[in-house]
Design an enzyme around this catalytic site. Structure first.
Site, mmCIF file in Angstrom:
data_model
loop_
_atom_site.group_PDB
_atom_site.id
_atom_site.type_symbol
_atom_site.label_atom_id
_atom_site.label_comp_id
_atom_site.label_asym_id
_atom_site.label_seq_id
_atom_site.Cartn_x
_atom_site.Cartn_y
_atom_site.Cartn_z
ATOM 1 N N CYS A 4 5.373 -6.138 1.312
ATOM 2 C CA CYS A 4 5.767 -4.725 1.297
ATOM 3 C C CYS A 4 5.217 -3.998 2.532
ATOM 4 C CB CYS A 4 5.337 -4.096 -0.032
ATOM 5 S SG CYS A 4 6.209 -2.569 -0.370
ATOM 6 N N TYR A 5 4.205 -3.129 2.358
ATOM 7 C CA TYR A 5 3.613 -2.463 3.528
ATOM 8 C C TYR A 5 3.092 -3.498 4.536
ATOM 9 C CZ TYR A 5 0.227 0.389 6.181
ATOM 10 O OH TYR A 5 -0.487 1.000 7.164
ATOM 11 N N GLU A 16 4.040 -10.726 -6.698
ATOM 12 C CA GLU A 16 2.928 -10.924 -7.632
ATOM 13 C C GLU A 16 3.162 -10.299 -9.002
ATOM 14 O OE1 GLU A 16 3.030 -9.026 -4.995
ATOM 15 O OE2 GLU A 16 1.943 -7.141 -5.226
ATOM 16 N N LYS A 51 -13.144 -11.380 -14.993
ATOM 17 C CA LYS A 51 -13.633 -11.547 -16.374
ATOM 18 C C LYS A 51 -13.075 -12.814 -17.040
ATOM 19 C CE LYS A 51 -15.736 -9.258 -19.822
ATOM 20 N NZ LYS A 51 -16.992 -8.506 -19.686
ATOM 21 N N ASP A 97 -21.054 -11.191 -19.824
ATOM 22 C CA ASP A 97 -21.425 -11.401 -18.421
ATOM 23 C C ASP A 97 -22.886 -11.818 -18.247
ATOM 24 O OD1 ASP A 97 -18.893 -10.459 -18.212
ATOM 25 O OD2 ASP A 97 -19.478 -8.442 -17.576
ATOM 26 N N GLY A 108 0.842 -1.190 0.000
ATOM 27 C CA GLY A 108 0.000 0.000 0.000
ATOM 28 C C GLY A 108 0.873 1.234 0.000
ATOM 29 N N HIS A 120 7.457 -7.226 -4.189
ATOM 30 C CA HIS A 120 6.154 -7.664 -4.722
ATOM 31 C C HIS A 120 6.317 -8.960 -5.518
ATOM 32 C CE1 HIS A 120 3.662 -4.196 -3.647
ATOM 33 N NE2 HIS A 120 4.781 -3.500 -3.748
#
Ligand code: XMP
Length: 534
Positions: free
Chosen positions: A91-92, A182, A389, A239, A60, A180
């Site tokens: 991280c944060y 990810e 999605k 959708d 964050g 990070h």
């Protein structure tokens, strides 16, 4: 879908506002592990109610030193330790763990932003079989750093600048990564997430779209029961189509769908979409041709927002009439309404300070039906509300929704009304636009470019330009071509076509669409433009 109805073990992400938080959720799901994301400031009860096996504290933009910086609730650490829950701070999130568990975080002497190298300091499950001294490239973005570890923690990785890059306390089951894992800029980050989830936390991989489908059908059946009826407005988009197909599989013909032709659809769209609904998906759909109703209300209207409002209002009145007709026919009111709401629309997030956003649980109103009449008192069924999605597309594939349909570009609810600039009823603007759009889209498909473009369409401009066609001087319409790449429609870049492609399309349009003598391409990104022109 109720998260508690999902049988898989849960990895819960507490969001502290990093732009990458949702990426963590998606990365974990790509490992076939169920993951949800809620606000980092959620109450202890909302966390414990979900019964996660693992909690990940996201990154964050905050500093733990700032007053009111977001954090996990009181009692969280005690609950995690007492219940064998594993916690990973990113991280944060790492800094929160250090500070809240009794260590110390200070403003870093050297800030670390971007690509950095880290080195394994102690053999750790986080790094698999990597040995002390092995290096890897990671993506960092932090100004604060760890000054003192809490009790029972060790530094297991350090950055090339000597600051703490990874920590662990296997006894307390708390772990932390200052980088990070990810993002793709941390090439071995996915491996670390995999080691953490499967080797350290021993999470079982049980999340698959097949399971989601089975669970969802059970939930819909038990919610709706054996008597009630359900309605759904189909827009022709992915959708609502997947949502309706799913509900139809669960309750059969007690689902009643409506598809409205508002006169603002693309070339042969009504025929094409209805064919898929009826022939491929066997969905019970009432098709209402409301072209005259919509166009007469839109006559003379040039303001884009007014157009949207009128279209929304007309949709509501048609939808209302559909529900009343059904009530007469069935002798009872339909009780439920299916909506194709997706997970990004319901995610609770923790916005950065000063953003003006609140930690609210927001659900987008359904653009395509323009809102719903208040007196209908329908209960909502939102079977896709935990899915992204690409997961909806996967689910659609399992439900045999044709591949071509699942890959369709997004199309706005107000349709061509926001692509004919100004009064949509002027002359034959809508017909001209349909022909131009069809040539453009078909050329994109023929060139094999459709899937790499997020959205492509033509725009009818309310200007005429001078041209020469045959030996005749013409004073005809200008059309614009727009094609963009994007991840989510929030930002977009214009698509670089080869000149030969543009040349061919332009010739085809001017040679076959009467009334058009000039074709231009929109070469603006979003921002500063929007994707649509109105
Ligand atoms: P903009 O033009 O805002 O578009 O950059 C972003 C995405 O949203 C779609 N869009 C709409 N969709 N109702 C919709 O259902 C609307 O009023 C609307 N306006 C824009 C647009 O096509 C793009 O995918």
């Amino acid at each position: 879908m109720d998260p508690k109805a999902v049988k898989s073990e849960l990895v819960l992400i507490l969001d502290y506002g990093s732009q990458y938080t949702h990426l963590i959720t998606r990365r974990i799901r790509s490992l076939s592990v169920f993951s949800l994301c809620i606000s980092g400031t959620s109450s202890l009860k909302s966390i414990t109610d979900l019964n996660p096996k693992v909690v990940i504290l996201s990154g964050g933009p905050h500093s733990v030193h700032t007053p009111d910086s977001p954090s996990f609730p009181a009692g969280f650490v005690e609950w995690a330790e007492a219940n064998g829950v594993f916690v990973l701070g990113v991280c944060y999130g790492l800094q929160l763990i250090v500070q809240r568990l009794g260590g110390e975080v200070r403003v870093g002497e050297k800030q670390e932003y971007g690509r950095m190298e880290i080195e394994v300091e102690i053999n750790s499950g986080l790094f698999g079989s990597k040995k002390v001294g092995d290096k890897q490239v990671v993506w960092m973005s932090h100004g604060d750093e760890v000054a003192k570890l809490p009790d029972a923690f060790e530094v297991v990785g350090r950055s090339q600048q000597g600051s703490v890059a990874a920590i662990e306390s296997p006894i307390r089951r708390f772990y932390g990564l200052q980088y990070h894992p990810e993002v793709t800029h941390s090439p071995e980050g996915m491996e670390t997430l995999r080691y953490f989830l499967f080797d350290i936390c021993k999470v079982s991989a049980g999340w698959s779209m097949e399971n989601v489908l089975d669970e969802e059908i059970k939930v819909i059946k038990s919610t709706v029961g054996t008597e009630d009826h359900v309605i759904c407005a189909l827009s022709g988009g992915v959708d609502s189509t997947v949502a309706a197909t799913l509900v139809h599989k669960a309750i059969g013909d007690r689902l009643h769908c409506i598809f409205v032709d508002n006169g603002l659809l693309r070339y042969k769209e009504r025929e094409r979409v209805m064919e898929t609904f009826e022939r491929d998906l066997h969905l019970p759909v009432t098709c209402v041709d409301a072209t005259d109703q919509f166009l007469s209300e839109l006559k003379g209207v040039v303001d884009p927002e007014k157009k949207r409002k009128i279209i929304g209002k007309e949709f509501i009145s048609i939808f209302d009439a559909f529900a009343h007709d059904l009530e007469k026919k069935l002798g009872r009111k339909p009780s439920y309404l299916v909506q194709g709401t997706l997970y990004p629309d319901v995610i609770e997030s923790c916005p950065p300070p000063g953003s003006g956003r609140t930690h609210s649980h927001t659900i987008k109103s359904h653009h395509n039906v323009g809102g719903l009449p208040k007196d209908m008192k329908l209960k909502l069924i939102e079977p896709l509300k935990l899915l992204f999605k690409d997961e909806v597309r996967q689910l659609g594939r399992i439900l045999d929704v044709p591949q071509g349909f699942l890959k369709r570009h997004p199309f706005p609810g107000p349709g061509l009304a926001v692509r004919v600039l100004g009064d949509v009823t002027t002359g034959n603007a809508l017909d001209v636009l349909r022909q131009v759009d069809e040539i453009f889209i078909q050329s994109i498909k023929d060139a094999g470019l459709y899937d790499e473009i997020w959205q492509a369409f033509a725009v009818f401009l309310p200007v005429r330009s001078v041209g020469v066609q045959g030996d005749q001087r013409t004073h005809s319409h200008v059309v614009a071509l727009r094609a963009v790449t994007s991840q989510d429609g929030m930002t977009a870049d214009w698509y670089y076509f080869e000149h030969k492609f543009l040349d061919d399309v332009s010739r085809k349009i001017c040679n076959s669409v009467r009334g058009v003598n000039r074709v231009v391409q929109d070469i603006t990104s979003k921002p500063p433009s929007t994707i649509e022109w109105e």
